[in-house]
Design an enzyme around this catalytic site. Structure first.
Site, PDB file in Angstrom:
ATOM      1  N   GLU A   1      -4.873   2.277  -4.056  1.00 65.66           N
ATOM      2  CA  GLU A   1      -3.414   2.300  -4.118  1.00 65.66           C
ATOM      3  C   GLU A   1      -2.814   1.075  -3.441  1.00 65.66           C
ATOM      4  OE1 GLU A   1      -4.810   5.031  -0.741  1.00 65.66           O
ATOM      5  OE2 GLU A   1      -5.229   4.905  -2.875  1.00 65.66           O
TER       6      GLU A   1
ATOM      7  N   HIS B   1      -5.379  14.336  -9.316  1.00 66.47           N
ATOM      8  CA  HIS B   1      -5.502  12.913  -9.636  1.00 66.47           C
ATOM      9  C   HIS B   1      -4.732  12.521 -10.892  1.00 66.47           C
ATOM     10  CE1 HIS B   1      -8.354  11.581  -6.546  1.00 66.47           C
ATOM     11  NE2 HIS B   1      -8.866  12.803  -6.622  1.00 66.47           N
TER      12      HIS B   1
ATOM     13  N   ASP C   1       0.861  -1.191   0.000  1.00 68.38           N
ATOM     14  CA  ASP C   1       0.000   0.000   0.000  1.00 68.38           C
ATOM     15  C   ASP C   1       0.896   1.238   0.000  1.00 68.38           C
ATOM     16  OD1 ASP C   1      -2.810   1.160   0.429  1.00 68.38           O
ATOM     17  OD2 ASP C   1      -1.658   2.094   2.039  1.00 68.38           O
TER      18      ASP C   1
END
Length: 324
Positions: free
Chosen positions: A220, A190, A177
């Site tokens: 993610e 973004h 992560d």
């Protein structure tokens, strides 16, 4: 177009092969059905087969049946050459798997026309296969990072554990992560975040072996499946991945920023069948420990379905496996 010509009559065989090569086709030939079958099995599969009905060994209809019984091979357009003009015989040949037939003696112009018709069928079949394969890939692929999507990586894990059970091998799982990635999206937008996700996926993939699998498990989050990999091997790989992500800054236009990665690792050996959710929860539990002890590190948790919570245990006290 690759064409196979099969005929036990040397004059007919020579005439057809010679003319096909004049027309620009890649031609292979055989004098009987058995030799033709060996050519087909050896590959690559011809696009078109022109074969005599009566031959030593396998006859034309018998060879047609063998070809049609093959699974997982490209479609081959088959033209039977026959001196028979009895409707029952012609129906039998078509029922055996032939697409078309020519009655001997035949005109070469007619053969050329039949070949052009066959090429159209083969081209349409290839387009259909290519479209189906493209749709299959799209259904399995994360559209942004071009790695496996959530469903496909979970399926890959199930397949590899099933294989590992049969072969008595371990399977390791890495759940990674990106740290504080919401800050990247909030600060730079973004579009920048998406570019970083694409680059992260590529850096991760470059560290993996050809038979490992990687997928985007969440926004993610990335899940990696490592066949025949024990805890030590998985931890070493996770550390290489962490360094590949964190050591080199990401650049997009005039923006340069560093991103770090936290990873949880676990290894399956038993039981089988196994609780999939429990295995991923174990890796997630190790990931949670990294997140709560400084991030940018690697932690291992022992997979045990008998316990209520995953037990995280450092496999190596060396800071190599726990960077903060």
């Amino acid at each position: 177009m690759r064409v196979l010509v099969v005929d036990d009559d040397p004059l007919t065989l020579h005439m057809v092969v010679y003319r096909l090569r004049q027309w620009g086709h890649d031609v292979v030939s055989a004098h009987d059905g058995d030799a033709a079958w060996e050519i087909i099995e050896a590959g690559p599969t011809p696009n078109v087969a022109i074969m005599d009905w009566m031959m030593p060994g396998m006859s034309g209809p018998q060879l047609c049946k063998c070809i049609r019984e093959q699974a997982g091979v490209p479609y081959m357009y088959i033209i039977l050459l026959t001196g028979r003009n009895n409707p029952e015989d012609l129906i039998a040949g078509l029922d055996a798997g032939a697409d078309d037939y020519l009655t001997k003696p035949f005109h070469l112009g007619e053969l050329d026309a039949r070949l052009r018709a066959g090429k159209r069928i083969v081209d349409l079949q290839n387009e259909l296969i290519a479209t189906r394969e493209s749709l299959r890939i799209q259904a399995m692929q994360d559209p942004l990072t071009q790695i496996l999507n959530h469903g496909a990586i979970v399926d890959a894990l199930l397949r590899e554990v099933d294989r590992a059970h049969r072969q008595h091998q371990p399977v390791s799982v890495i759940l990674g992560d990106l740290d504080a990635f919401k800050t990247v999206n909030d600060s730079f937008g973004h579009i920048v975040g998406d570019q970083i996700l694409i680059e992260v996926a590529e850096r991760m993939r470059s560290c993996l072996r050809s038979y490992d699998s990687i997928g985007r498990y969440g926004g993610e989050e990335f899940l990696m499946v490592l066949p025949n990999s024990d805890a030590d091997q998985a931890l070493s790989l996770a550390e290489r991945i962490r360094l590949a992500v964190s050591n080199t800054p990401f650049r997009y236009k005039n923006i340069e920023l560093s991103v770090t990665l936290s990873q949880g690792v676990t290894t399956w050996r038993e039981p089988y069948p196994f609780p999939l959710e429990r295995l991923i929860q174990t890796a997630d539990g190790a990931l949670y420990l990294v997140k709560n002890t400084g991030r940018n590190g690697v932690e291992y948790a022992h997979f045990d379905v008998c316990e209520d919570e995953p037990v995280a245990a450092m496999m190596h006290p060396n800071p190599l496996f726990r960077s903060q």
